[in-house]
Design a protein around this motif. Sequence first.
Motif, PDB file in Angstrom:
ATOM      1  N   PRO A   1      -0.071  -0.513 -10.247  1.00  0.00           N
ATOM      2  CA  PRO A   1      -0.207   0.868  -9.766  1.00  0.00           C
ATOM      3  C   PRO A   1      -0.508   1.876 -10.862  1.00  0.00           C
ATOM      4  CG  PRO A   1       1.581  -0.219  -8.616  1.00  0.00           C
ATOM      5  CD  PRO A   1       1.120  -1.175  -9.678  1.00  0.00           C
TER       6      PRO A   1
ATOM      7  N   ASN B   1      -5.261   1.130  -2.237  1.00  0.00           N
ATOM      8  CA  ASN B   1      -3.847   0.793  -2.353  1.00  0.00           C
ATOM      9  C   ASN B   1      -3.597  -0.274  -1.295  1.00  0.00           C
ATOM     10  OD1 ASN B   1      -1.063   0.743  -1.713  1.00  0.00           O
ATOM     11  ND2 ASN B   1      -1.224   2.689  -0.627  1.00  0.00           N
TER      12      ASN B   1
ATOM     13  N   ASP C   1      -0.832  -2.043  -0.915  1.00  0.00           N
ATOM     14  CA  ASP C   1       0.592  -2.353  -0.797  1.00  0.00           C
ATOM     15  C   ASP C   1       1.011  -2.609   0.648  1.00  0.00           C
ATOM     16  OD1 ASP C   1       0.506  -1.914  -3.466  1.00  0.00           O
ATOM     17  OD2 ASP C   1       1.701  -0.079  -3.464  1.00  0.00           O
TER      18      ASP C   1
ATOM     19  N   HIS D   1       0.757  -6.095   2.295  1.00  0.00           N
ATOM     20  CA  HIS D   1       1.756  -7.115   1.995  1.00  0.00           C
ATOM     21  C   HIS D   1       3.160  -6.688   2.394  1.00  0.00           C
ATOM     22  CE1 HIS D   1      -1.468  -8.973  -0.278  1.00  0.00           C
ATOM     23  NE2 HIS D   1      -1.618  -7.873  -0.973  1.00  0.00           N
ATOM     24  N   ALA D   2       3.294  -5.502   2.950  1.00  0.00           N
ATOM     25  CA  ALA D   2       4.627  -4.973   3.246  1.00  0.00           C
ATOM     26  C   ALA D   2       5.224  -5.634   4.482  1.00  0.00           C
ATOM     27  CB  ALA D   2       4.551  -3.462   3.458  1.00  0.00           C
TER      28      ALA D   2
ATOM     29  N   ILE E   1       6.716   2.469  -0.536  1.00  0.00           N
ATOM     30  CA  ILE E   1       5.288   2.344  -0.828  1.00  0.00           C
ATOM     31  C   ILE E   1       4.589   3.693  -0.681  1.00  0.00           C
ATOM     32  CG2 ILE E   1       3.133   1.408   0.109  1.00  0.00           C
ATOM     33  CD1 ILE E   1       4.752  -1.182   0.706  1.00  0.00           C
TER      34      ILE E   1
ATOM     35  N   ASN F   1       2.869   5.799  -3.866  1.00  0.00           N
ATOM     36  CA  ASN F   1       1.420   5.981  -3.907  1.00  0.00           C
ATOM     37  C   ASN F   1       0.994   7.432  -3.756  1.00  0.00           C
ATOM     38  OD1 ASN F   1      -0.121   3.279  -4.102  1.00  0.00           O
ATOM     39  ND2 ASN F   1       1.592   2.819  -2.741  1.00  0.00           N
TER      40      ASN F   1
END
Length: 571
Positions: free
Chosen positions: A299, A316, A318, A321-322, A332, A336
Amino acid sequence: MAATEGPTADAAGRTIRMTNPDWWRQAAVYQIYPRSYCDRNGDGVGDLAGVLSRVDHIAALKVDAVWFSPFYPSALTDGGYDVDDYRDIDPSIGTLAEFDALVAALHECEIKVVVDLVPNHSSDRHEWFRAALASTPGSRERDRYLFRDGAGANGELPPNDWQAMFGGPAWTRVTEADGTPGQWYLHLFSTHQPDWNWANQEVRDDFLTTLRFWGDRGVDGFRVDVAMGLAKDMSEPFPPWEKAGDFLFLALGADNPFGDGKHPLVDRDELTEIYTGWRQVFNSYEPPLFAVAEAWVAPHRRGLYANRESLGQAFNFDLLHAPWDAAAFRGIIQRNVELAAEHDTTSTWVFSNHDVVRHASRFAPQPREPEPGTTGADGAGRALTGRGLARAEAAIMLALALPGSTYMYQGEELGLPEVTGIPADQVQDPWAVVENGVMTAGRDGCRVPLPWTTGGVSFGFGAADAHLPQPDWFGSYSVEKQQDDPSSTLSLYREALGLRRMLQSEELLRWLELGPGIVAFRRPNGWISVTNFGTVPVALPPGRVVLRSDRRAANEPLAAEATAWVLHPPE
């Protein structure tokens, strides 16, 4: 390469560019994988004419931009990301004239056009690679790629032990023009995708020409594939793969043994110079062109790509995969939003794309396909296939309410789940895993052509069987099935995106503490988003409820695994 012909007079005259240079900062972007969108000529492969025939559908979604996955001439060894010619259209997909007409039609609907650019590697059919094979070691032609002499007494071994992402060595040996075994070339993906040498000025200049070629045709921006991979340190001694490979496509950070910007293959500091040169091209247009980087980096390194002197924005990933978890989502989002503010950019919110399992399946507690004959949603809008679709709908409403850009993938507006069990003889993805005659992992499941009608040979995709097999239940998710159903996923997307346009405000949010398992925030204009990650209904804050994914009445508590938007007077 194809001749650099300009847009047709009609396309040039009708091209519309918005004057706001920051249109991308809070855009809703719709990704189209052209080969799987709509087949107009009946050959089983989607084409630009097919997309043009569905512009009304795209416009009805009220998106701000369309991002096209690669449509270039290609042998399709990697779904079009093996590019033969960066300045032409694959004949199976269309022509440059058809592209011009599509750009004009989208611009008339005030929809921007973003195209995929693949600068890390070409295909092995590219004219410059063919010239390199016909040339000799040390030649100008070979210097455009990464050729090296082999190891061993007679050069019979690869230069090092690096591995390709699609399996096997990252080096392939060529046969020289005289028929003798020769040098080796680097390919971090498949053997059909030789890596460019970005230390070569000819390569850099040619890509600037490509940027101008599409910019002159009215393109508004670019999605940059493997943006972190262009610059490489090819000096010897080569680090072993055990050291370099472990960090290649992971979040490089504190554990990176090479240090920030020093990995030999990815996320090198030299990228700044490359993308600064691109920015000069972007800024020569009015408004400036835009780019978003596919950059799998830590990041704190995203600012190398996402700033006004570079590409502008970086993905981004993220949320890809969260887990379905309130604390994970909030962490997240907070991280971000802060990172974006540090670099004067905006974050991107993504749940699905052409490379990952569709999130309607990914979010399901026990992902599975719908039962044959089901309609996809009952009268209350709950997914008959379980909770995956309900969570997916809640998630997209949450993302659309956030400051920043939301990127959506074709078919998610229909609530499509992942297609599984593709027969081995119909698998196209080089990354696929096949067991017992069927694909058990891979990217083809999210690339199956869209269903437009409830029946027909390919559910309205075209007049022939689709290039990837569609399951029998696909028609129950079709546009035709959902078009006039106010409780459908398609209706929810259209309403949410329309409201988002009206409600958009400053790039800020303030968290609201509404209890455990709840992610709630308020935008400066009083737009409140509440997502219930819990298992029991919760009360909504005061205000006027304008949309909710659970389809309940405005005054009822918010159901589990659902999102609601509430309007409250500005502070």
